[in-house]
Design a protein around this motif. Structure first.
Motif, PDB file in Angstrom:
ATOM      1  N   VAL A 122      91.836  64.059 101.152  1.00  0.00           N
ATOM      2  CA  VAL A 122      93.128  63.481 100.784  1.00  0.00           C
ATOM      3  C   VAL A 122      94.194  64.573 100.635  1.00  0.00           C
ATOM      4  N   VAL A 123      93.821  65.658  99.962  1.00  0.00           N
ATOM      5  CA  VAL A 123      94.793  66.729  99.747  1.00  0.00           C
ATOM      6  C   VAL A 123      95.209  67.365 101.071  1.00  0.00           C
ATOM      7  N   THR A 124      94.269  67.519 101.999  1.00  0.00           N
ATOM      8  CA  THR A 124      94.599  68.130 103.290  1.00  0.00           C
ATOM      9  C   THR A 124      95.596  67.273 104.063  1.00  0.00           C
ATOM     10  N   LEU A 144      98.797  61.457  92.575  1.00  0.00           N
ATOM     11  CA  LEU A 144      97.873  62.566  92.800  1.00  0.00           C
ATOM     12  C   LEU A 144      97.903  63.545  91.628  1.00  0.00           C
ATOM     13  N   ARG A 145      99.098  63.831  91.118  1.00  0.00           N
ATOM     14  CA  ARG A 145      99.196  64.767  89.995  1.00  0.00           C
ATOM     15  C   ARG A 145      98.468  64.205  88.756  1.00  0.00           C
ATOM     16  N   ARG A 146      98.639  62.906  88.519  1.00  0.00           N
ATOM     17  CA  ARG A 146      97.938  62.291  87.392  1.00  0.00           C
ATOM     18  C   ARG A 146      96.437  62.395  87.586  1.00  0.00           C
ATOM     19  N   TYR A 147      95.966  62.104  88.781  1.00  0.00           N
ATOM     20  CA  TYR A 147      94.526  62.210  89.059  1.00  0.00           C
ATOM     21  C   TYR A 147      94.044  63.641  88.850  1.00  0.00           C
ATOM     22  N   TRP A 148      94.781  64.596  89.393  1.00  0.00           N
ATOM     23  CA  TRP A 148      94.334  65.990  89.330  1.00  0.00           C
ATOM     24  C   TRP A 148      94.262  66.487  87.884  1.00  0.00           C
ATOM     25  N   ASP A 149      95.240  66.158  87.082  1.00  0.00           N
ATOM     26  CA  ASP A 149      95.246  66.615  85.694  1.00  0.00           C
ATOM     27  C   ASP A 149      94.074  66.031  84.908  1.00  0.00           C
ATOM     28  N   HIS A 150      93.686  64.810  85.247  1.00  0.00           N
ATOM     29  CA  HIS A 150      92.554  64.195  84.547  1.00  0.00           C
ATOM     30  C   HIS A 150      91.228  64.745  85.020  1.00  0.00           C
ATOM     31  N   GLN A 151      91.081  64.944  86.318  1.00  0.00           N
ATOM     32  CA  GLN A 151      89.799  65.360  86.883  1.00  0.00           C
ATOM     33  C   GLN A 151      89.588  66.868  86.870  1.00  0.00           C
ATOM     34  N   HIS A 152      90.660  67.633  86.819  1.00  0.00           N
ATOM     35  CA  HIS A 152      90.546  69.099  86.866  1.00  0.00           C
ATOM     36  C   HIS A 152      91.388  69.739  85.761  1.00  0.00           C
ATOM     37  N   PRO A 153      91.089  69.426  84.529  1.00  0.00           N
ATOM     38  CA  PRO A 153      91.885  70.031  83.446  1.00  0.00           C
ATOM     39  C   PRO A 153      91.744  71.542  83.451  1.00  0.00           C
ATOM     40  N   GLY A 154      92.859  72.199  83.342  1.00  0.00           N
ATOM     41  CA  GLY A 154      92.836  73.653  83.312  1.00  0.00           C
ATOM     42  C   GLY A 154      92.791  74.314  84.674  1.00  0.00           C
ATOM     43  N   GLU A 155      92.714  73.520  85.745  1.00  0.00           N
ATOM     44  CA  GLU A 155      92.696  74.087  87.096  1.00  0.00           C
ATOM     45  C   GLU A 155      93.941  73.631  87.844  1.00  0.00           C
ATOM     46  N   PRO A 156      94.975  74.436  87.889  1.00  0.00           N
ATOM     47  CA  PRO A 156      96.189  74.037  88.593  1.00  0.00           C
ATOM     48  C   PRO A 156      95.900  73.747  90.065  1.00  0.00           C
ATOM     49  N   GLY A 188     115.269  60.256  86.347  1.00  0.00           N
ATOM     50  CA  GLY A 188     115.649  58.851  86.417  1.00  0.00           C
ATOM     51  C   GLY A 188     115.215  58.061  85.196  1.00  0.00           C
ATOM     52  N   LEU A 189     114.141  58.503  84.560  1.00  0.00           N
ATOM     53  CA  LEU A 189     113.632  57.814  83.369  1.00  0.00           C
ATOM     54  C   LEU A 189     114.157  58.422  82.073  1.00  0.00           C
ATOM     55  N   ALA A 190     115.109  59.347  82.213  1.00  0.00           N
ATOM     56  CA  ALA A 190     115.686  60.010  81.026  1.00  0.00           C
ATOM     57  C   ALA A 190     114.616  60.766  80.250  1.00  0.00           C
ATOM     58  N   LEU A 191     113.726  61.462  81.006  1.00  0.00           N
ATOM     59  CA  LEU A 191     112.700  62.316  80.386  1.00  0.00           C
ATOM     60  C   LEU A 191     112.897  63.728  80.920  1.00  0.00           C
ATOM     61  N   PRO A 192     113.946  64.404  80.519  1.00  0.00           N
ATOM     62  CA  PRO A 192     114.231  65.730  81.078  1.00  0.00           C
ATOM     63  C   PRO A 192     113.174  66.739  80.663  1.00  0.00           C
ATOM     64  N   GLY A 193     113.095  67.809  81.449  1.00  0.00           N
ATOM     65  CA  GLY A 193     112.189  68.893  81.112  1.00  0.00           C
ATOM     66  C   GLY A 193     110.727  68.528  81.286  1.00  0.00           C
ATOM     67  N   MET A 194     110.419  67.639  82.251  1.00  0.00           N
ATOM     68  CA  MET A 194     109.027  67.228  82.440  1.00  0.00           C
ATOM     69  C   MET A 194     108.162  68.408  82.861  1.00  0.00           C
ATOM     70  N   LEU A 195     107.000  68.531  82.240  1.00  0.00           N
ATOM     71  CA  LEU A 195     106.018  69.539  82.605  1.00  0.00           C
ATOM     72  C   LEU A 195     104.728  68.837  82.963  1.00  0.00           C
ATOM     73  N   GLY A 196     103.845  69.569  83.664  1.00  0.00           N
ATOM     74  CA  GLY A 196     102.575  68.983  84.052  1.00  0.00           C
ATOM     75  C   GLY A 196     101.774  68.496  82.876  1.00  0.00           C
ATOM     76  N   SER A 197     101.899  69.173  81.737  1.00  0.00           N
ATOM     77  CA  SER A 197     101.086  68.807  80.585  1.00  0.00           C
ATOM     78  C   SER A 197     101.461  67.445  80.028  1.00  0.00           C
ATOM     79  N   THR A 198     102.631  66.930  80.412  1.00  0.00           N
ATOM     80  CA  THR A 198     103.056  65.636  79.898  1.00  0.00           C
ATOM     81  C   THR A 198     103.138  64.593  80.999  1.00  0.00           C
ATOM     82  N   VAL A 199     102.376  64.798  82.069  1.00  0.00           N
ATOM     83  CA  VAL A 199     102.436  63.852  83.182  1.00  0.00           C
ATOM     84  C   VAL A 199     101.993  62.465  82.756  1.00  0.00           C
ATOM     85  N   GLY A 200     101.111  62.381  81.757  1.00  0.00           N
ATOM     86  CA  GLY A 200     100.692  61.081  81.246  1.00  0.00           C
ATOM     87  C   GLY A 200     101.869  60.309  80.665  1.00  0.00           C
TER      88      GLY A 200
END
Length: 889
Positions: A122-124, A144-156, A188-200
């Motif tokens: 899928v990633v390829t 995909l980002r949500r999936y990756w953060d859940h399945q590979h915590p700590g692995e960017p 668009g959702l008025a959530l400025p400064g989004m980081l990967g750690s808050t993708v949930g």
């Protein structure tokens, strides 16, 4: 083209006898691709096309199939090159007149990602799109980002792309595009400064906005299934539906950015077999959910997706779903002339199992009926290994036997065809013939191994040989090359009538060279080498046993095999395994020894003890390897409750002072513990050191005292020691025992320790340790679960099958703990009686005492005396406290 088989025609007086022969070439296969892809481009460009339509039949797939080694991967690479750059297209293929979006090919070799690496597929595909269009795909990227953060915590994701080589292949655009997609949606959702750690938080807000049809997510509102996918579990099943989002995004690209991806899935047979279709099912999701992407599959077998009988194994089946896959595959020239919407399976090269039968059915026929009956066709097809040359020779042998007036029988084809040798060698140089015979001694090889095994000083003959179609290439293999199975067996077994044939002495000399070369590869390897060790042992043992070679490096390799405590199978079993008459050389004895050690995780310990006794009695092993057999025989005796025999064997090994002497001293300490003599066991343990696994033995001594904290600490030190020394089996065993000890005192902590133990057991075959983890789970759940007795009964069956009575005693203690916590006196009495019966011989008798302590019952007067490390009353109070504390939780 198709032609008549004139040899068959003139091999019989039956003028009705005929044959179908099919010939293919890459030019014909290119024409098939051009026709099919042109139809696909017209279809997706039509006004009524809808990439989100989940019900329309799929024609976005083309299959080239045939036996391995005939050039399917080469074809796949050539197609990718031709689609990428017109200048790399062979001139004879001609120039297609495609109109429409720019074609973007991406090839995936599934042989490299067959270890359930669906993520890489899928990633390829997403990376190829990223490189081609240079813009985010918000719906897909967020999922995909949500999936990756859940399945590979700590692995960017960036780190994964670099480590897997994907960033170098496609560039590093994807992570930046993904960040841009997250940022746009967050804004668009008025959530400025989004980081990967808050993708949930982002996905939660996005789902809410989509459900409420807010204007802030107008750009994604048209993706009807996005909210559902973001709410689904983040597992491979969900990931397999994400391509739907990517297909939706591709349609929305501006006209100047429009592309037509072509995904080439090579080595499709590596995704599984026709029984286990999990990976195939996930890949089918990708093909079905991306109707605007064209897929080219190359593999050994036809795709069976059009077979309605597969409904339930695959999600979309039947001829209505896959109209192009429903008919019998055509050779490329015929397929090129056919309707591109109805002919999407193309046979190339050698034959898969199904096509062998088809070939034999049509090869010899009279009055339109197959001349070879079905049962004989099955025999010939199986022996051919898919090699058309064998099928050809078998057909001519059939006619030869038939001319004598006899009816050909299956036994008539239980032969090797010398002609295979002659026809295989006919266009090889003398050097190539020499290399071919040399590598036929090996299951697999690489270029250095082939060169050394042949006893030559240059690689050129090997490199030339690798270009031959009977050399198979497995890129993920430790040694990537192997000889076609039928060619190999024929070279080894059939009578060789060629002028440069080898004598028996030539074969033995070649075996000596190959044996030495394999040993050198193992000796020269640096770094973790378990995989190489097992592969070298398998090849080295096979050569040494067949040609009666000296053990040489195999002795040291055998010690390395044992020291890691992993126990993979290393070689096929000897004929009539366990019969001493067939142990004729040291190599035979070593094969049987290592086979037995590997199999003991899967068979009753009584069988293990018998086999090891046979090896020892044969008297063929050198003394240091005899000590190995003697030690593991003593361990088997201990597992079977034969303490006296075990103690005798352990003492002999300890007195011998060899490599296993520390382990034997550990065994003697265990035996003292089993008999309930804890002070003696402790004295012995304190001098064991790492070699004798001192910390694990101490943990085994302390937890029966009810000193759970000290035992857990010792097990933790034992686990860390094993990790430091790189001994995976010992690390898993120490962790399993730590989980068991903590399960008595702290179920919450034990839960994470059990999870870690299971993780450390991954890819290891340690039956007793696995059972220990299961028992730890029972102890953790004791008093709180209603199915303890049912789970215990299942484990009793497993333990009895394995022949591990010592583990059974531990299981019964866990059951006693459960009933003591629940205060069920009748069931506790029954459980204690079972435990007493198991420990009547004296071993583990202290466990029955512990069960009495748990229930606050007096010790039976007839009970065997136990020498505790502290007063009996202290031990009693500790165990009773563990019970009462569990009741209060």
């Amino acid at each position: 083209m198709a032609g008549r088989d004139l040899r068959a025609l003139f091999g019989s007086n039956d003028h009705q006898l005929g044959a179908d022969e099919a010939f293919t070439n890459r030019e014909g296969q290119w024409r098939v691709l051009v026709s099919a892809l042109d139809g696909h481009l017209q279809h997706i460009s039509a006004p009524g096309f809808d990439a989100a339509d989940l019900e329309a039949p799929r024609r976005n797939l083309l299959v080239f199939h045939g036996v391995g080694g005939i050039g399917k991967s080469t074809l796949s690479r050539r197609l990718e090159a031709a689609l990428t750059d017109a200048e790399r297209r062979p001139a004879q293929w001609g120039e297609p007149a495609w109109r429409g979006p720019r074609i973007v090919p991406v090839r995936l070799d599934l042989a490299r990602s067959a270890n359930t690496d669906f993520e890489r597929v899928v990633v390829t595909i997403r990376l190829a799109v990223a490189a081609a269009v240079g813009r985010p795909m918000p719906a897909f990227d967020i999922a995909l980002r949500r999936y990756w953060d859940h399945q590979h915590p700590g692995e960017p994701l960036e780190e994964y792309l670099r480590g897997d080589g994907l960033a170098a292949r496609f560039g590093a655009a994807l992570p930046e595009q993904m960040k841009a997609a997250l940022g746009e949606v967050a804004q668009g959702l008025a959530l400025p400064g989004m980081l990967g750690s808050t993708v949930g938080q982002l996905t939660g807000a996005l789902v809410g906005a989509l459900r409420e049809h807010r204007r802030s997510v107008r750009a994604l509102a048209g993706c009807a299934r996005l909210a559902d996918l973001l709410e689904a579990d983040t597992d491979l099943e969900a990931l397999s539906y994400y391509p739907h989002l990517l297909a939706w995004e591709l349609v929305r690209l501006p006209a100047r950015k429009q592309i037509a991806p072509v995904v080439l899935l090579d080595t499709f047979e590596a995704v599984g077999d026709r029984t286990h279709r999990d990976m195939e099912r996930l890949l089918q999701h990708v093909v079905w959910l991306m109707p605007n992407v064209f897929f080219v599959v190359t593999g050994r077998d036809r795709l069976q997706w059009a077979d309605p009988a597969l409904h339930g194994q695959l999600d979309w089946t039947g001829p209505a779903a896959w109209p192009g896959l429903a008919d019998r595959a055509l050779p490329a020239p015929r397929a090129a002339a056919a309707d591109p919407g109805s002919r999407r399976q193309v046979l190339i090269g050698d034959f898969s199992d199904e096509d062998r039968h088809d070939y034999l059915t049509h090869r010899l026929a009279t009055d339109g009926q197959p001349l070879i009956d079905p049962s004989l066709r099955r025999v010939i097809a199986e022996r051919s290994h898919g090699l058309p040359l064998y099928l050809d020779l078998a057909a001519m042998r059939f006619l030869e036997i038939r001319r004598t007036g006899l009816t050909p029988q299956p036994a008539d084809f239980d032969v090797e065809f010398p002609a295979l040798i002659a026809r295989t060698l006919t266009d090889l140089t003398p050097d190539e013939r020499h290399v071919l015979r040399s590598v036929s001694l090996l299951d697999a090889f690489d270029i250095p191994l082939a060169t050394a095994g042949a006893g030559i000083s240059r690689d050129a003959p090997v490199l030339r040989l690798l270009e031959r179609p009977f050399i198979r290439h497995a890129p993920t293999g430790l040694w990537p090359y192997h000889l076609h199975d039928l060619i190999r067996s024929t070279l080894r077994a059939a009578e060789d009538t060629t002028d440069d044939r080898w004598s028996p002495r030539d074969w033995r000399n070649a075996a000596e060279r190959a044996h030495i070369a394999v040993g050198q590869q193992w000796a020269e390897h640096t770094g973790p080498g378990r995989r190489l060790l097992i592969a070298c042992l398998r090849q080295g043992l096979s050569l040494a046993a067949e040609f009666r070679l000296d053990l040489r490096w195999l002795t040291e390799a055998a010690w390395q095999y044992v020291s890691d405590s992993v126990w993979e199978p290393v070689t096929p079993a000897l004929r009539d395994t366990g019969d001493e008459a067939h142990l004729q050389t040291p190599a035979d004895a070593l094969v049987e020894l290592l086979n037995t050690l590997g199999r003991r995780q899967h068979e009753h310990r009584r069988s293990t003890a018998n086999r090891l006794a046979t090896v020892i009695d044969a008297g063929l092993l050198p003394e240091e390897l005899r000590q190995m057999a003697l030690y593991y025989l003593a361990k088997a005796h201990r597992d079977l409750g034969r303490s006296t025999a075990s103690r005798t064997g352990m003492q002999q090994v300890a007195d011998g002072g060899g490599r296993l002497a520390p382990a034997a001293r550990r065994g003697l300490a265990h035996l003292a513990r089993l008999s309930g003599d804890f002070p003696t066991a402790l004295t012995a343990a304190e001098s064991l050191g790492w070699a004798g696994r001192q910390n694990r033995v101490l943990g085994d001594i302390y937890w029966p005292q009810g000193d759970i904290t000290r035992a857990a600490d010792n097990y933790e030190h034992a686990r860390d020691d094993a990790e430091q020394h790189g001994i995976a089996g010992e690390r898993a065993t120490a962790q399993a025992h730590r989980a068991l000890a903590l399960a008595f005192a702290d179920p919450t902590t034990a839960d994470s320790e059990i999870v870690l133990a299971r993780h450390l057991l991954t890819d290891l075959t340690l039956h007793a340790t696995t059972l220990t983890v299961h028992i730890a789970g029972l102890i953790r759940d004791a008093g709180r679960s209603t199915d303890i007795d049912e789970r215990a009964q299942v484990l009793r069956t497993e333990i009895d099958t394995a022949g591990l009575p010592s583990v059974l005693s531990l299981l019964e203690l866990a059951v006693c703990f459960h009933h003591a916590i629940r205060g069920d006196e009748e069931l506790l009495t029954t459980a204690i009686h079972r435990l007493r019966r198991l420990t009547n011989d004296g071993d583990h008798a202290y466990l029955a005492d512990i069960a009495h302590f748990m229930g606050d019952r007096p010790i039976t007067p007839a009970a065997r005396p136990v020498r505790w490390l502290e007063s009996q009353e202290t031990i009693r109070q500790r165990w009773r406290t563990l019970v009462t504390e569990r009741r209060g939780t």
